[in-house]
Design an enzyme around this catalytic site. Structure first.
Site, PDB file in Angstrom:
ATOM      1  N   GLU A 273       0.829  -1.212   0.000  1.00  8.79           N
ATOM      2  CA  GLU A 273       0.000   0.000   0.000  1.00  8.79           C
ATOM      3  C   GLU A 273       0.861   1.260   0.000  1.00  8.79           C
ATOM      4  O   GLU A 273       0.757   2.093   0.897  1.00  8.79           O
ATOM      5  CB  GLU A 273      -0.911   0.011   1.238  1.00  8.79           C
ATOM      6  N   GLY A 275       2.192   4.942  -0.693  1.00 11.39           N
ATOM      7  CA  GLY A 275       1.598   6.239  -1.032  1.00 11.39           C
ATOM      8  C   GLY A 275       2.707   7.219  -1.358  1.00 11.39           C
ATOM      9  O   GLY A 275       3.058   7.467  -2.511  1.00 11.39           O
ATOM     10  N   CYS A 343      -4.107  33.914   9.115  1.00 14.66           N
ATOM     11  CA  CYS A 343      -3.961  34.593  10.400  1.00 14.66           C
ATOM     12  C   CYS A 343      -3.600  33.625  11.518  1.00 14.66           C
ATOM     13  O   CYS A 343      -4.380  33.393  12.444  1.00 14.66           O
ATOM     14  CB  CYS A 343      -5.263  35.309  10.729  1.00 14.66           C
ATOM     15  N   TYR A 372       0.341  14.002   0.365  1.00 16.52           N
ATOM     16  CA  TYR A 372      -0.225  14.682   1.530  1.00 16.52           C
ATOM     17  C   TYR A 372      -0.125  16.203   1.386  1.00 16.52           C
ATOM     18  O   TYR A 372       0.091  16.919   2.356  1.00 16.52           O
ATOM     19  CB  TYR A 372       0.445  14.185   2.823  1.00 16.52           C
TER      20      TYR A 372
HETATM   21  N1  LLP Z   1      -1.745   2.094   4.339  1.00 19.66           N
HETATM   22  C1  LLP Z   1      -2.344   2.591   5.434  1.00 19.66           C
HETATM   23  C2  LLP Z   1      -3.294   1.755   6.180  1.00 19.66           C
HETATM   24  C3  LLP Z   1      -2.051   3.908   5.873  1.00 19.66           C
HETATM   25  O1  LLP Z   1      -2.633   4.390   6.952  1.00 19.66           O
HETATM   26  C4  LLP Z   1      -1.131   4.690   5.132  1.00 19.66           C
HETATM   27  C5  LLP Z   1      -0.806   6.060   5.541  1.00 19.66           C
HETATM   28  C6  LLP Z   1      -0.546   4.130   3.975  1.00 19.66           C
HETATM   29  C7  LLP Z   1      -0.877   2.824   3.617  1.00 19.66           C
HETATM   30  C8  LLP Z   1       0.411   4.874   3.103  1.00 19.66           C
HETATM   31  O2  LLP Z   1       1.572   5.249   3.770  1.00 19.66           O
HETATM   32  P1  LLP Z   1       2.788   5.900   2.968  1.00 19.66           P
HETATM   33  O3  LLP Z   1       3.306   4.869   1.998  1.00 19.66           O
HETATM   34  O4  LLP Z   1       2.287   7.112   2.269  1.00 19.66           O
HETATM   35  O5  LLP Z   1       3.772   6.230   4.017  1.00 19.66           O
HETATM   36  N2  LLP Z   1      -0.079  12.967   6.473  1.00 19.66           N
HETATM   37  C9  LLP Z   1       1.179  12.375   6.865  1.00 19.66           C
HETATM   38  C10 LLP Z   1       1.232  10.905   6.511  1.00 19.66           C
HETATM   39  C11 LLP Z   1       0.102  10.096   7.094  1.00 19.66           C
HETATM   40  C12 LLP Z   1       0.115   8.657   6.669  1.00 19.66           C
HETATM   41  C13 LLP Z   1      -1.137   7.972   7.034  1.00 19.66           C
HETATM   42  N3  LLP Z   1      -1.254   6.605   6.606  1.00 19.66           N
HETATM   43  C14 LLP Z   1       2.295  13.176   6.219  1.00 19.66           C
HETATM   44  O6  LLP Z   1       2.019  14.174   5.530  1.00 19.66           O
HETATM   45  O7  LLP Z   1       3.477  12.887   6.423  1.00 19.66           O
END
Ligand code: LLP
Length: 420
Positions: A273, A275, A343, A372
């Site tokens: 998964e 991202g 602000c 994000y």
């Molecule tokens: N799978 C699940 C169940 C997740 O909760 C997440 C991310 C991913 C996959 C993907 O994770 P990645 O490969 O993107 O690390 N807003 C934060 C990041 C929050 C991630 C939440 N879950 C930021 O801007 O750093």
């Protein structure tokens, strides 16, 4: 590697000068590179080519349906966490049997749509959710494939806000409970436990936490096999980190090798998964310098983007590389705070950053904004959200228009008793 570079003094995305895009869209604007998105997906995919696998792109990182369509066309699926993301995934024509659904607070409504859509599997995060799925699937008389998101209680050594696999986190189910719940589902008429899953956090820069999580899942898999359960899907979540500044992120190939080595003899399909690792460095946010304001001991660049457009610096003190869209690498540098018009003192993109001198009216780019970025944007301070542009070779496409003032009040109404 990405496709943002200076050519003859100007920043280009692939073969399009950023200047050309902002002439049309104005600023702030998100710009994504198709070739980078494609390449990042392919590199990640190739890292697992030796074993059966499915990439379920974690669309919370960037959920624009055009971006999701790129990965659909490359054979990918989606990892979703809400009914809204299910809607987007289906709008992007992602086959339902390539969609996995995680999240601790799925509502009955959301579960019903996922069951009706017949997605690949729902990753259960509590006993209450399991009971809800049992109730809904029985009422609908529809089988539903599920897995339990196991909380392996591993410290991924990342920012506390994005750690998810610790005992104190709200995510997943601890080992003992997971086993009990698998047993509970064993002979259920509609619940079909076909998978096992985990996700330990995000922006992870070491391989050892992944390895620990995989080993823990593997132990669970053996237990489940001995119970006579046929587990086909082994979902290890996302979380691989990227370089924002000077972090040394593992290459997807190293990540792949470590995981393949652990699971190659298991008769399962690996689900990933990712991202951030796919979209993070594929996008920039371009903003205009509105004013340069000096107070004793400080210089502020006030830009037309704000924390509502990109909240990561405010929320996580995240670092994003910043540079003018005119090549000024040889210019004298000055220490500045780059701030938005909102602000709040928390509305900043960088503090005490050394930046080449720029004038009001010039444009700067915030890098690594593809993950994000837009997906966490809001309308705070009644700011219409920026447009998103996808560049491919020498063409660019507006894949989301800038919001209008009308969009800001969409759905609002003034009750009669307040009318004048
Ligand atoms: N799978 C699940 C169940 C997740 O909760 C997440 C991310 C991913 C996959 C993907 O994770 P990645 O490969 O993107 O690390 N807003 C934060 C990041 C929050 C991630 C939440 N879950 C930021 O801007 O750093």
């Amino acid at each position: 590697m990405h496709y943002f570079e200076y050519r003859e003094g100007h920043l280009y995305c692939e073969s399009v000068p950023i200047r050309e895009i902002i002439e049309k869209t104005k600023t702030p604007v998100y710009v994504y590179s198709y070739r980078t998105l494609e390449r990042h997906y392919q590199v990640f995919d190739r890292a697992f080519k030796k074993i059966p696998h499915l990439i379920c792109y974690s669309c919370k990182a960037n959920s624009n349906i055009a971006v999701m369509s790129i990965f659909r066309n490359l054979g990918g699926g989606a990892d979703i966490v809400s009914g809204g993301e299910l809607y987007r995934a289906l709008k992007a024509n992602i086959p339902a049997d390539k969609i996995v659904y995680s999240g601790v607070g799925k509502t009955d409504e959301e579960l019903k749509s996922a069951i009706n859509a017949n997605i690949l599997m729902i990753n259960i995060e509590s006993e209450g959710e399991l009971d809800a799925i049992a109730r809904i699937s029985s009422r609908l008389k529809r089988e539903v494939r599920v897995s339990i998101r196991v909380n392996p209680q591993i410290d991924p050594k990342t920012h506390p806000y994005i750690t998810t696999g610790l005992k104190k986190n709200k995510f997943g189910i601890i080992w003992e409970d997971a086993l009990r719940l698998y047993k509970k589902m064993k002979n259920h008429k509609y619940l079909k436990p076909v998978g096992i899953s985990s996700h330990i956090g995000s922006q992870i820069l070491e391989l050892s936490p992944f390895l620990d999580a995989v080993r823990s899942l593997k132990d669970m898999l053996h237990e489940l096999k001995s119970l006579g359960l046929e587990i086909k899907y082994f979902d290890i979540g996302g979380g691989l980190g990227i370089t924002y500044k000077d972090e040394k992120a593992p290459h997807p190939e190293e990540y792949g090798d470590v995981i393949i080595n652990e699971i190659k003899d298991l008769d399962v399909t690996l689900i990933l998964e990712p991202g951030r690792v796919i979209v993070g460095n594929s996008g920039i946010l371009v903003t205009k310098v509105l004013y340069i304001k000096e107070v004793p001991g400080k210089m502020f660049l006030i830009v037309d983007a704000a924390m509502n457009d990109l909240i990561r610096p405010s929320l996580y003190s995240a670092y994003h590389e910043i540079a003018p869209i005119i090549d000024k690498r040889d210019f004298k540098r000055k220490k500045v705070d780059i701030v938005g018009p909102i602000c709040e003192s928390g509305d900043f993109f960088a503090k005490d950053r050394l930046l080449p001198e720029v004038d009001a009216g010039e444009f700067i780019a915030l890098y690594s904004a593809g993950a994000y970025g837009f997906s966490m944007s809001s309308n705070y301070n009644s700011r219409p959200r920026p447009p998103e542009v996808l560049v491919k070779d020498d063409k660019f496409f507006v894949i989301r228009k800038r919001e209008t003032k009308m969009d800001l009040i969409k759905g609002e109404s003034i009750p009669d008793f307040l009318r004048v």
